[in-house]
Design a protein around this motif. Structure first.
Motif, mmCIF file in Angstrom:
data_model
loop_
_atom_site.group_PDB
_atom_site.id
_atom_site.type_symbol
_atom_site.label_atom_id
_atom_site.label_comp_id
_atom_site.label_asym_id
_atom_site.label_seq_id
_atom_site.Cartn_x
_atom_site.Cartn_y
_atom_site.Cartn_z
ATOM 1 N N LYS A 89 -36.926 -19.441 -0.307
ATOM 2 C CA LYS A 89 -36.270 -20.645 0.215
ATOM 3 C C LYS A 89 -36.473 -21.823 -0.731
ATOM 4 C CE LYS A 89 -36.723 -19.275 5.070
ATOM 5 N NZ LYS A 89 -37.343 -19.617 6.378
ATOM 6 N N GLY A 90 -37.667 -21.910 -1.297
ATOM 7 C CA GLY A 90 -37.907 -22.980 -2.268
ATOM 8 C C GLY A 90 -37.062 -22.833 -3.510
ATOM 9 N N PHE A 91 -36.875 -21.615 -3.985
ATOM 10 C CA PHE A 91 -36.027 -21.371 -5.152
ATOM 11 C C PHE A 91 -34.572 -21.714 -4.849
ATOM 12 C CE2 PHE A 91 -39.574 -19.617 -7.203
ATOM 13 C CZ PHE A 91 -39.250 -19.233 -8.497
ATOM 14 N N PRO A 98 -29.203 -15.833 -5.236
ATOM 15 C CA PRO A 98 -30.007 -15.904 -4.015
ATOM 16 C C PRO A 98 -31.474 -16.203 -4.317
ATOM 17 C CG PRO A 98 -29.528 -13.620 -4.559
ATOM 18 C CD PRO A 98 -28.781 -14.450 -5.546
ATOM 19 N N GLY A 99 -32.037 -17.056 -3.494
ATOM 20 C CA GLY A 99 -33.383 -17.536 -3.753
ATOM 21 C C GLY A 99 -34.438 -16.444 -3.720
ATOM 22 N N THR A 100 -34.318 -15.514 -2.776
ATOM 23 C CA THR A 100 -35.327 -14.448 -2.667
ATOM 24 C C THR A 100 -35.336 -13.566 -3.909
ATOM 25 O OG1 THR A 100 -35.066 -14.434 -0.253
ATOM 26 C CG2 THR A 100 -36.133 -12.525 -1.259
ATOM 27 N N PHE A 101 -34.150 -13.270 -4.441
ATOM 28 C CA PHE A 101 -34.075 -12.437 -5.644
ATOM 29 C C PHE A 101 -34.758 -13.120 -6.829
ATOM 30 C CE2 PHE A 101 -31.879 -11.631 -9.664
ATOM 31 C CZ PHE A 101 -32.120 -10.276 -9.813
ATOM 32 N N GLY A 107 -41.831 -13.979 -9.688
ATOM 33 C CA GLY A 107 -43.147 -13.466 -9.314
ATOM 34 C C GLY A 107 -43.501 -12.199 -10.059
ATOM 35 N N ALA A 108 -42.535 -11.282 -10.217
ATOM 36 C CA ALA A 108 -42.797 -10.040 -10.943
ATOM 37 C C ALA A 108 -43.073 -10.307 -12.418
ATOM 38 C CB ALA A 108 -41.607 -9.093 -10.789
ATOM 39 N N SER A 109 -42.360 -11.260 -12.994
ATOM 40 C CA SER A 109 -42.574 -11.595 -14.406
ATOM 41 C C SER A 109 -43.968 -12.167 -14.619
ATOM 42 C CB SER A 109 -41.517 -12.593 -14.877
ATOM 43 O OG SER A 109 -40.216 -12.039 -14.801
#
Length: 207
Positions: A89-91, A98-101, A107-109
Protein backbone atom coordinates in the motif's frame (compact mmCIF):
# COMPACT_ATOMS: atom_id res chain seq x y z
CA UNK A 1 130.99 -20.37 1.51
CA UNK A 2 129.93 -16.77 1.84
CA UNK A 3 128.94 -16.79 -1.83
CA UNK A 4 126.77 -19.90 -1.39
CA UNK A 5 125.08 -18.44 1.68
CA UNK A 6 124.39 -15.17 -0.13
CA UNK A 7 122.80 -17.04 -3.10
CA UNK A 8 120.70 -19.16 -0.72
CA UNK A 9 119.28 -16.06 1.02
CA UNK A 10 118.56 -14.42 -2.33
CA UNK A 11 116.64 -17.47 -3.51
CA UNK A 12 114.48 -17.33 -0.41
CA UNK A 13 113.50 -13.71 -1.14
CA UNK A 14 112.76 -14.35 -4.81
CA UNK A 15 110.66 -17.51 -4.42
CA UNK A 16 106.93 -16.73 -4.76
CA UNK A 17 104.86 -17.27 -1.68
CA UNK A 18 102.48 -20.22 -1.98
CA UNK A 19 99.04 -19.43 -0.60
CA UNK A 20 97.82 -21.67 2.15
CA UNK A 21 95.03 -24.05 1.15
CA UNK A 22 91.61 -22.96 2.28
CA UNK A 23 90.51 -24.35 5.58
CA UNK A 24 87.04 -25.82 5.12
CA UNK A 25 86.38 -25.53 8.82
CA UNK A 26 86.82 -21.73 8.70
CA UNK A 27 84.46 -21.05 5.83
CA UNK A 28 81.49 -19.09 7.19
CA UNK A 29 78.21 -18.27 5.53
CA UNK A 30 78.31 -16.83 2.06
CA UNK A 31 78.65 -13.08 1.86
CA UNK A 32 76.39 -12.91 -1.15
CA UNK A 33 73.27 -12.98 1.02
CA UNK A 34 70.63 -15.59 1.75
CA UNK A 35 69.90 -18.32 -0.70
CA UNK A 36 67.46 -17.45 -3.42
CA UNK A 37 65.57 -20.61 -2.67
CA UNK A 38 64.50 -19.26 0.72
CA UNK A 39 61.19 -17.56 1.55
CA UNK A 40 60.02 -14.96 -0.93
CA UNK A 41 60.28 -11.32 0.11
CA UNK A 42 57.37 -10.25 -2.01
CA UNK A 43 54.90 -10.57 0.85
CA UNK A 44 52.65 -13.20 2.40
CA UNK A 45 51.44 -16.23 0.54
CA UNK A 46 48.49 -15.67 -1.78
CA UNK A 47 46.51 -18.16 0.29
CA UNK A 48 46.99 -16.25 3.54
CA UNK A 49 44.13 -14.23 4.98
CA UNK A 50 45.04 -10.55 5.17
CA UNK A 51 43.69 -7.67 7.22
CA UNK A 52 41.90 -6.47 4.08
CA UNK A 53 40.08 -9.80 3.83
CA UNK A 54 38.95 -9.52 7.46
CA UNK A 55 37.85 -5.93 6.91
CA UNK A 56 35.86 -6.90 3.84
CA UNK A 57 34.23 -9.75 5.77
CA UNK A 58 33.19 -7.36 8.55
CA UNK A 59 31.82 -4.85 6.03
CA UNK A 60 29.97 -7.47 4.00
CA UNK A 61 28.42 -9.24 6.98
CA UNK A 62 27.28 -6.04 8.71
CA UNK A 63 26.05 -4.33 5.58
CA UNK A 64 24.59 -7.41 3.90
CA UNK A 65 22.75 -8.83 6.90
CA UNK A 66 21.20 -5.49 7.84
CA UNK A 67 20.08 -5.02 4.26
CA UNK A 68 18.63 -8.53 4.21
CA UNK A 69 16.79 -7.58 7.40
CA UNK A 70 15.20 -4.63 5.59
CA UNK A 71 14.03 -7.03 2.91
CA UNK A 72 12.61 -9.39 5.53
CA UNK A 73 10.65 -6.49 7.01
CA UNK A 74 8.98 -5.89 3.67
CA UNK A 75 8.44 -9.52 2.73
CA UNK A 76 7.66 -11.27 6.00
CA UNK A 77 6.93 -8.54 8.54
CA UNK A 78 9.99 -9.57 10.59
CA UNK A 79 12.04 -7.26 12.83
CA UNK A 80 9.14 -4.90 13.33
CA UNK A 81 8.28 -4.63 9.63
CA UNK A 82 4.81 -4.13 8.20
CA UNK A 83 4.77 -7.14 5.88
CA UNK A 84 4.07 -7.36 2.18
CA UNK A 85 0.46 -6.18 2.13
CA UNK A 86 0.99 -3.02 4.16
CA UNK A 87 4.26 -2.25 2.40
CA UNK A 88 2.51 -2.69 -0.94
CA UNK A 89 0.00 0.00 0.00
CA UNK A 90 2.87 2.35 0.74
CA UNK A 91 4.46 1.61 -2.63
CA UNK A 92 1.15 2.28 -4.35
CA UNK A 93 0.98 5.71 -2.70
CA UNK A 94 4.44 6.43 -4.12
CA UNK A 95 3.18 5.64 -7.63
CA UNK A 96 4.31 2.02 -8.00
CA UNK A 97 1.39 -0.02 -9.35
CA UNK A 98 0.64 -2.71 -8.47
CA UNK A 99 2.07 -1.82 -5.12
CA UNK A 100 2.26 -5.36 -3.72
CA UNK A 101 4.26 -6.58 -6.71
CA UNK A 102 6.82 -3.80 -6.52
CA UNK A 103 7.04 -4.07 -2.74
CA UNK A 104 7.80 -7.77 -3.16
CA UNK A 105 10.36 -7.02 -5.87
CA UNK A 106 12.12 -4.46 -3.67
CA UNK A 107 12.00 -6.73 -0.63
CA UNK A 108 13.36 -9.72 -2.56
CA UNK A 109 16.16 -7.61 -4.05
CA UNK A 110 17.19 -6.36 -0.61
CA UNK A 111 16.86 -9.78 1.00
CA UNK A 112 18.67 -11.84 -1.64
CA UNK A 113 21.14 -9.11 -2.54
CA UNK A 114 22.00 -8.53 1.11
CA UNK A 115 22.52 -12.25 1.75
CA UNK A 116 24.64 -12.54 -1.41
CA UNK A 117 26.90 -9.72 -0.28
CA UNK A 118 27.08 -11.08 3.28
CA UNK A 119 28.38 -14.50 2.23
CA UNK A 120 30.23 -13.19 -0.83
CA UNK A 121 28.32 -15.24 -3.40
CA UNK A 122 27.88 -13.92 -6.96
CA UNK A 123 28.92 -10.55 -5.60
CA UNK A 124 28.45 -8.46 -8.80
CA UNK A 125 24.94 -9.83 -9.27
CA UNK A 126 24.05 -9.27 -5.61
CA UNK A 127 25.40 -5.74 -5.82
CA UNK A 128 23.33 -5.10 -8.96
CA UNK A 129 20.13 -6.15 -7.16
CA UNK A 130 20.89 -3.75 -4.31
CA UNK A 131 21.88 -0.89 -6.60
CA UNK A 132 18.66 -1.17 -8.63
CA UNK A 133 16.51 -0.79 -5.52
CA UNK A 134 18.61 2.08 -4.19
CA UNK A 135 18.43 4.03 -7.46
CA UNK A 136 14.65 3.93 -7.21
CA UNK A 137 14.85 4.96 -3.56
CA UNK A 138 17.14 7.88 -4.45
CA UNK A 139 14.71 9.10 -7.12
CA UNK A 140 11.81 8.97 -4.67
CA UNK A 141 13.69 10.78 -1.89
CA UNK A 142 15.71 13.25 -4.01
CA UNK A 143 13.04 16.00 -3.82
CA UNK A 144 13.64 16.12 -0.06
CA UNK A 145 17.33 16.90 -0.45
CA UNK A 146 20.36 14.95 0.74
CA UNK A 147 20.05 14.33 4.46
CA UNK A 148 18.09 11.47 6.00
CA UNK A 149 16.78 13.77 8.73
CA UNK A 150 14.81 15.63 6.05
CA UNK A 151 13.69 12.44 4.30
CA UNK A 152 16.44 12.83 1.71
CA UNK A 153 18.53 10.42 -0.34
CA UNK A 154 21.46 10.03 2.06
CA UNK A 155 20.73 6.43 3.08
CA UNK A 156 20.11 4.85 -0.36
CA UNK A 157 23.08 6.74 -1.79
CA UNK A 158 25.42 5.29 0.85
CA UNK A 159 24.03 1.79 0.36
CA UNK A 160 24.49 1.96 -3.42
CA UNK A 161 28.07 3.23 -3.07
CA UNK A 162 28.99 0.42 -0.68
CA UNK A 163 27.48 -2.18 -3.02
CA UNK A 164 29.39 -0.97 -6.08
CA UNK A 165 32.58 -0.69 -4.03
CA UNK A 166 32.36 -4.32 -2.90
CA UNK A 167 31.78 -5.34 -6.53
CA UNK A 168 34.86 -3.36 -7.58
CA UNK A 169 37.31 -4.65 -4.95
CA UNK A 170 35.90 -8.17 -4.69
CA UNK A 171 34.54 -10.03 -1.71
CA UNK A 172 37.96 -11.17 -0.46
CA UNK A 173 39.23 -14.64 0.38
CA UNK A 174 36.67 -15.20 3.13
CA UNK A 175 33.81 -15.50 0.66
CA UNK A 176 32.08 -18.18 -1.39
CA UNK A 177 33.16 -16.38 -4.55
CA UNK A 178 36.69 -17.68 -3.99
CA UNK A 179 35.53 -20.79 -5.86
CA UNK A 180 34.90 -18.79 -9.03
CA UNK A 181 37.16 -17.16 -11.58
CA UNK A 182 35.89 -13.62 -11.05
CA UNK A 183 36.47 -13.62 -7.29
CA UNK A 184 38.84 -10.64 -7.15
CA UNK A 185 36.48 -7.94 -8.46
CA UNK A 186 37.58 -5.26 -10.89
CA UNK A 187 36.25 -2.59 -13.18
CA UNK A 188 34.26 -5.04 -15.36
CA UNK A 189 32.49 -6.38 -12.26
CA UNK A 190 31.75 -2.88 -10.98
CA UNK A 191 30.48 -1.81 -14.42
CA UNK A 192 28.30 -4.92 -14.60
CA UNK A 193 26.76 -4.22 -11.18
CA UNK A 194 26.13 -0.56 -11.93
CA UNK A 195 24.86 -1.20 -15.46
CA UNK A 196 22.50 -4.03 -14.55
CA UNK A 197 21.25 -2.15 -11.50
CA UNK A 198 20.63 0.96 -13.59
CA UNK A 199 18.79 -1.00 -16.28
CA UNK A 200 16.55 -2.73 -13.75
CA UNK A 201 15.79 0.59 -12.06
CA UNK A 202 14.91 2.16 -15.42
CA UNK A 203 12.56 -0.70 -16.27
CA UNK A 204 10.75 -0.36 -12.93
CA UNK A 205 10.40 3.40 -13.37
CA UNK A 206 9.14 2.99 -16.93
CA UNK A 207 6.33 0.59 -15.96
Amino acid sequence: MKLLATRHRASLHLAPATPAPPDASRTGPSRTGPSRTGPSRTGPSRTAVSAADLGLLLLRMTFGLLLAGHGAQKLFGLFGGHGLTATGKGFAQLGYHPGTFFAGLAGASEFLGGLGLAVGLLTPLAAAAVIGVMINAMIVTAPNGLWETDGGMEYPLCVAVVAITVAAVGAGRLALDRLFRRRDGGLPEAAFALGLGGISAAIVLAV
